[in-house]
Design a protein around this motif. Structure first.
Motif: not given
Lengths: 296, 461
Positions: B289-290, B316-320, B389-390
């Motif tokens: 997300n970051v 991808l760990p970010a929100r869909v 952004s790790l």
């Protein structure tokens, strides 16, 4: 809000201020710094602590008006307040944590360049108050830029002043004076602590490496938060990445990658230039220009 | 209306919003909210509640919304959550409350997050504030950090009658809500400020510019300053770098720095003093997300932006929703690629990035397929700015200055999940400081649990 108790011009563009900040005054040590933010819209500016009075609850800062933010700070007067004053930040000087036994062995030469004389002062004072004599070289381009000479003389055994143009004291830069002390006057030092412009700290470190004298420098990279959360202040020391705000600001001068630090300091040069222009010219800066609209 | 589908939520047009920092999602109005609320089956044994880390009575507040009693709905939520306007916006509902919704089996789940947000926004617009507890118990608790964990813990303790002071290192309270999550997802002057004001109206004091571990220590708070207990909610704010050549070049930022300049210091605004370099072409390394927030910020500042991520889109760990928004706005995804070196010009500035293509191998311990380098597939991406952004880890400042406080090998504080108790008497902890970087709502849940734990500890003392 943090009240300005005293404002004094040390030189044309170098200002000393005592700030009412009891929490910082209570816990700070030589070598540490604070972050000052003038008002809601101001940026966070790191400044090394120059002195403190635990009883009065005040902290002394010294700054040179270089960019738009320090010019903004300079416009504040006694009785005004800064919105934010955070600290103490960074590690205290090693001198404050070493044993008496270790300190007794040290023959220290402090090297102060320009406004860097301010952060040298509390360390020299701390040493004297704990019973140790130290020497100090203060260097500047000319006589008018020498600051805190009398204050330093109160605590240092010997104070040597050097000016590039010879308008006061020894003629030459601080390196010339160090060489003079060691080679001509037969002085022996086993530790140099140099604080000033990065370029000065680089050349002092190169010289002391040749002379075989361990050297500590206080780095002053760009910072944002000053608490280790962003890495804006990162630098390379002995091949490792360090954050100056939490790992420093003092490091082994023989291990710092100065060239990289000098380049990183330039990062916002054009942005700073724009900000100064905007301040000087007010609204005319944006709307005026050459009329081509290139800066829109 | 199609009961199988959510009532759609109005959003800013992607082309328009890509050039501004206004909120993307405009939220429901009262008619839309009541219509969406009517989709809820008001289950007796509601599974959605178990999906919420702070166990909000979801059917309870939705029933009030359906009937148009928004103030009542606000009171129901207020029993469980201190920051509904924030959580309604930034919680990953698809893997929490909404994932368990019965409606979701056949069609789309009830839009719980958007309804919570509607209730909170309506309450703000109508000036509804939580009420302070007039009965003080005379005990003092210090809360370190004013992010979601600290604000929640402080709010709950104040409601129980404690005298609470929050210590915040930065000049504004809010933690990641003010420095990390951008305006276009979470407006600061309206939403975040109101939520913090609500906590203050419960009687909580907030002292900014106090760096615990430097300005004062936890030991001093407990001995000299007379606090009966301490809660550590200092987060995980220490950025990671890759350790590749060129990483200290000018134009390489941690996402924390880039976002702090833009969100907290408002560097993109002309009337604020903090600068941010102008970029033409930006690479954001990472897929959380970051990373999405940093990429979409750089885009709004006028750059062409690439997300460089070493696995594929599925991982991808970010929100869909965030990935979808990023794509709509024109972010370019360079997936299955990993940087090897940042190329630097003679003045020390970024001039490009040497990357290598990746392929997915066997699953690793985390269950995700491990990315492996494809030999001979190196390529150069011409960029002038790189944002790392790790992920982040807890800042060691507090643990290193608090003797007796146990940490694990990731430098996270060890604390009991049930009550937040640490190895040090009277000291509790929760949120990212304990778990490492996680979500806002999990931090709030931990803050809540710790408030209960502190109350039990001090009541039995």
């Amino acid at each position: 809000m943090f009240k300005i108790l005293k404002k004094e011009y040390l030189a044309d563009n170098i200002i000393l201020m005592d700030i009412e900040a009891p929490k910082v005054a209570k816990s700070c040590y030589p070598g540490q710094f604070v972050i000052v933010k003038t008002d809601e819209k101001g940026e966070r500016i790191p400044l090394t602590i120059c002195d403190y009075d635990r009883e009065a609850g005040s902290v002394t800062i010294v700054f040179q008006t270089l960019g738009s933010s320090t010019q903004k700070m300079a416009a504040y007067n006694e009785g005004d307040s800064f919105r934010d004053f955070s600290g103490p930040l960074g590690c205290k000087s090693e001198l404050c944590t070493e044993s008496r036994e270790e300190l007794q062995k040290k023959k220290i030469l402090f090297v102060a360049g320009g406004v860097g004389t301010a952060p040298v002062y509390p360390q020299v004072k701390w040493m004297k108050e704990n019973g140790y004599d130290v020497d100090c070289v203060i260097g500047a381009r000319n006589k008018d830029l020498i600051i805190l000479e009398d204050a330093m003389k109160e605590y240092a055994k010997n104070v040597y002043v050097a000016t590039d143009d010879g308008s006061y004291g020894f003629k030459g830069n601080v390196n010339d004076k160090i060489k003079d002390l060691v080679q001509n006057e037969g002085k022996e030092y086993n530790l140099v602590i140099a604080i000033g412009p990065v370029i000065m700290m680089k050349f002092v470190s190169l010289l002391t490496k040749e002379l075989g004298i361990p050297t500590i420098v206080s780095m002053n990279p760009i910072m944002v938060d000053g608490t280790g959360m962003c890495g804006a202040c990162r630098l390379t020391v002995g091949g490792e990445v360090k954050f100056a705000c939490v790992d420093g600001p003092e490091f082994d001068g023989h291990l710092v990658n100065f060239d990289e630090s000098i380049k990183r300091q330039q990062m916002y040069k054009s942005e700073e230039g724009r900000a100064i222009l905007k301040q000087r010219e007010g609204d005319t800066h944006k709307n005026g220009g050459c009329g081509c609209g290139g800066d829109e | 209306m199609d009961v199988l589908k959510k009532v759609p939520v109005r959003e800013q047009d992607p082309k328009v919003r890509a050039a501004n920092f206004e909120e993307v999602c405009l939220g429901y109005n009262i008619e839309e909210a009541r219509e969406e609320a009517s989709r809820c089956l008001k289950c007796k044994n509601a599974k959605c509640i178990a999906g919420c880390p702070v166990s909000i009575d979801i059917p309870g507040f939705i029933r009030e919304v359906e009937e148009g009693n928004i103030e009542e709905a606000s009171k129901v939520i207020g029993k469980y959550s201190a920051l509904p306007a924030v959580c309604g916006r930034v919680c990953p509902q698809e893997s929490q409350c909404e994932e368990r919704c019965i409606r979701g089996i056949k069609g789309e789940p009830v839009s719980i997050g958007k309804l919570e947000r509607f209730v909170a926004d309506w309450s703000r617009e109508h000036g509804i504030k939580p009420e302070a507890n007039p009965n003080k118990n005379g005990k003092k608790v210090a809360v370190i950090g004013s992010g979601p964990a600290g604000l929640t813990c402080a709010g709950d303790l104040a409601k129980m009658g404690y005298d609470v002071t929050i210590f915040e290192a930065l000049h504004e309270p809010g933690g990641v809500l003010v420095y990390g999550i951008p305006e276009f997802r979470l407006p600061k002057d309206t939403v975040v400020k109101t939520e913090i004001d609500n906590v203050i109206s419960l009687g909580v004091k907030i002292e900014t510019n106090v760096v615990i571990g430097k300005s004062t220590t936890i030991e001093e708070l407990l001995t000299e300053e007379g606090f009966d207990a301490v809660f550590i909610g200092s987060g995980a704010g220490l950025p990671k770098f890759m350790g590749i050549p060129g990483e200290n070049a000018n134009g390489v930022f941690s996402a924390n720095e880039y976002l702090t300049r833009s969100n907290l210091m408002k560097a993109s605004r002309d009337d604020y003093d903090t600068p941010l370099i102008a970029s033409n072409k930006v690479a954001v390394i990472g897929g959380g997300n970051v990373a999405m927030d940093a990429a979409r910020t750089a885009l709004r500042l006028g750059a062409e932006v690439h997300i460089v991520y070493r696995r594929s889109e599925e991982e991808l760990p970010a929100r869909v929703e965030e990935v979808h928004h990023a794509k709509e706005e024109g972010i370019i995804f360079d997936l299955l690629a990993n940087p090897k070196e940042i190329l630097v010009d003679e003045n020390g500035w970024v001039k490009g990035m040497r990357c290598i293509k990746m392929a997915l191998g066997e699953p690793d311990e985390s269950g995700r397929r491990r990315p492996v380098e494809v030999e001979g597939s190196e390529f150069t991406l011409d960029v002038d700015t790189v944002i790392m952004s790790l992920g982040t880890s807890p800042n060691p400042l507090i643990s290193s200055t608090t003797p007796g406080l146990e940490t694990n090998r990731w430098k996270c504080i060890v604390a009991d999940e049930e009550n937040g108790m640490t190895s040090k008497e009277g000291v509790f902890a929760g949120g990212d400081a304990v778990t490492g970087a996680a979500t806002v709502i999990l931090a709030m849940g931990a803050g809540k649990a710790a408030a209960k734990g502190i109350d039990e500890y001090l009541s039995n003392k």
